[in-house]
Design an enzyme around this catalytic site. Structure first.
Site, PDB file in Angstrom:
ATOM      1  N   ASP A 159      -2.191   4.819   8.166  1.00  0.00           N
ATOM      2  CA  ASP A 159      -1.834   5.982   8.676  1.00  0.00           C
ATOM      3  C   ASP A 159      -2.699   5.549  10.258  1.00  0.00           C
ATOM      4  O   ASP A 159      -1.784   5.265  11.320  1.00  0.00           O
ATOM      5  CB  ASP A 159      -3.366   6.216   7.673  1.00  0.00           C
ATOM      6  N   ASP A 173       0.482  -1.247   0.036  1.00  0.00           N
ATOM      7  CA  ASP A 173       0.237  -0.213   0.294  1.00  0.00           C
ATOM      8  C   ASP A 173       0.566   1.442   0.559  1.00  0.00           C
ATOM      9  O   ASP A 173       2.165   1.206  -0.052  1.00  0.00           O
ATOM     10  CB  ASP A 173      -0.959   0.009   1.176  1.00  0.00           C
ATOM     11  N   ASP A 174       0.783   2.624  -0.175  1.00  0.00           N
ATOM     12  CA  ASP A 174       0.748   3.706  -0.245  1.00  0.00           C
ATOM     13  C   ASP A 174       1.392   4.169   1.254  1.00  0.00           C
ATOM     14  O   ASP A 174       3.062   4.566   0.905  1.00  0.00           O
ATOM     15  CB  ASP A 174       0.494   4.936  -1.094  1.00  0.00           C
TER      16      ASP A 174
HETATM   17  O1  PRP Z   1      -4.307   3.039   7.746  1.00  0.00           O
HETATM   18  P1  PRP Z   1      -6.109   4.321   7.628  1.00  0.00           P
HETATM   19  O2  PRP Z   1      -6.256   4.467   8.155  1.00  0.00           O
HETATM   20  O3  PRP Z   1      -6.884   2.688   7.214  1.00  0.00           O
HETATM   21  O4  PRP Z   1      -5.551   4.643   6.059  1.00  0.00           O
HETATM   22  C1  PRP Z   1      -4.571   3.670   4.744  1.00  0.00           C
HETATM   23  C2  PRP Z   1      -5.307   3.912   3.707  1.00  0.00           C
HETATM   24  O5  PRP Z   1      -5.880   5.142   3.404  1.00  0.00           O
HETATM   25  C3  PRP Z   1      -5.540   5.426   1.788  1.00  0.00           C
HETATM   26  O6  PRP Z   1      -6.813   4.897   1.122  1.00  0.00           O
HETATM   27  P2  PRP Z   1      -7.894   5.621   1.192  1.00  0.00           P
HETATM   28  O7  PRP Z   1      -9.038   4.455   1.577  1.00  0.00           O
HETATM   29  O8  PRP Z   1      -8.136   6.727   0.672  1.00  0.00           O
HETATM   30  O9  PRP Z   1      -8.285   5.086  -0.991  1.00  0.00           O
HETATM   31  P3  PRP Z   1      -7.257   5.423  -2.035  1.00  0.00           P
HETATM   32  O10 PRP Z   1      -6.500   4.417  -1.866  1.00  0.00           O
HETATM   33  O11 PRP Z   1      -8.212   4.743  -3.066  1.00  0.00           O
HETATM   34  O12 PRP Z   1      -7.368   6.928  -2.288  1.00  0.00           O
HETATM   35  C4  PRP Z   1      -4.713   5.159   1.432  1.00  0.00           C
HETATM   36  O13 PRP Z   1      -3.771   5.319   0.097  1.00  0.00           O
HETATM   37  C5  PRP Z   1      -4.365   3.609   2.487  1.00  0.00           C
HETATM   38  O14 PRP Z   1      -4.816   2.882   2.061  1.00  0.00           O
HETATM   39  O1  HPA Z   2      -1.446  10.709   5.141  1.00  0.00           O
HETATM   40  C1  HPA Z   2      -2.236  10.955   4.172  1.00  0.00           C
HETATM   41  N1  HPA Z   2      -2.380  11.423   2.620  1.00  0.00           N
HETATM   42  C2  HPA Z   2      -3.173  10.845   1.536  1.00  0.00           C
HETATM   43  N2  HPA Z   2      -3.745   9.448   2.023  1.00  0.00           N
HETATM   44  C3  HPA Z   2      -4.302   9.236   3.314  1.00  0.00           C
HETATM   45  N3  HPA Z   2      -5.499   8.318   3.498  1.00  0.00           N
HETATM   46  C4  HPA Z   2      -5.030   8.382   4.798  1.00  0.00           C
HETATM   47  N4  HPA Z   2      -3.649   9.179   5.678  1.00  0.00           N
HETATM   48  C5  HPA Z   2      -3.149   9.893   4.070  1.00  0.00           C
HETATM   49 MG    MG Z   3      -5.770   2.958   0.274  1.00  0.00          MG
END
Ligand code: PRP
Ligand code: HPA
Ligand code: MG
Length: 174
Positions: free
Chosen positions: A112, A108-109
């Protein structure tokens, strides 16, 4: 607007950490260096959507050709909504990981709060979990990451950014 509008996650974060494409590519390569000794991996599982970009870069560097997705949505723009698993693991990938994820690499990127990571870890307890960035709350759930930022930092990814005018730092300078 409500009297006490709820703060978005980004507003609560306070500090901004913008990441350019160059920086992101460098950080993904640095992540791959670390993962190289943790493998080999039979397949990569990208957590969409943010995990797709690092997964593509890591897969290229490690020569992994089997890539599956777990599709999870947790934030609508910068507001956290209910976590939703939109698509689980495919039967093929599950089989490659022997049912418990051994030899699979989850990417994952960022992590959080760790809520997204927890869901996927529960699906594949023996898989290796890697993210490019990590915040303290989610860090214990990650096996390998590159850069830690504070919990009150919001990371801006290059696919969410565009070029724009920056006013001079010193007020009144022009
Ligand atoms: O540790 P957490 O608090 O769960 O947050 C982290 C997740 O939040 C974001 O995804 P998001 O659900 O926003 O979807 P996206 O990847 O499609 O942008 C990010 O890419 C992680 O997958
Ligand atoms: O710090 C952040 N940046 C972008 N997306 C996210 N989703 C959870 N935390 C983050
Ligand atoms: Mg995500």
């Amino acid at each position: 607007m409500a009297d006490h509008p709820e703060l978005s996650a980004e507003e609560r974060a306070g500090k901004a950490f913008p990441v350019s494409w160059d920086q992101f590519h460098r950080d993904c390569r640095a992540l791959t260096w670390r993962l190289n000794s943790a493998g080999p991996f039979h397949a990569i599982i990208a957590i969409t959507r943010g995990g797709l970009v690092p997964a593509a870069i890591v897969a290229r560097e490690l020569g992994v050709r089997v890539i599956d997705t777990v599709c999870i949505a947790s934030y609508e723009h910068n507001k956290r909504g209910e976590l939703q698993v939109l698509k689980g693991l495919s039967a093929d990938a599950l089989k490659l990981g022997g049912g418990d994820g051994k030899g699979l690499l989850i990417i994952d990127d960022l992590v959080d709060t760790g809520k997204t990571a927890r869901i996927v870890r529960d699906m594949l307890p023996k898989a290796h979990f890697a993210t490019v960035y990590a915040k303290p709350m989610g860090r214990p759930l990650v096996d390998t990451y590159i850069t830690e930022v504070s919990q009150d930092t919001w990371i801006f990814f290059p696919w969410d950014l565009g070029l724009s005018f920056q006013p001079p730092m010193r007020e009144g300078a022009g």
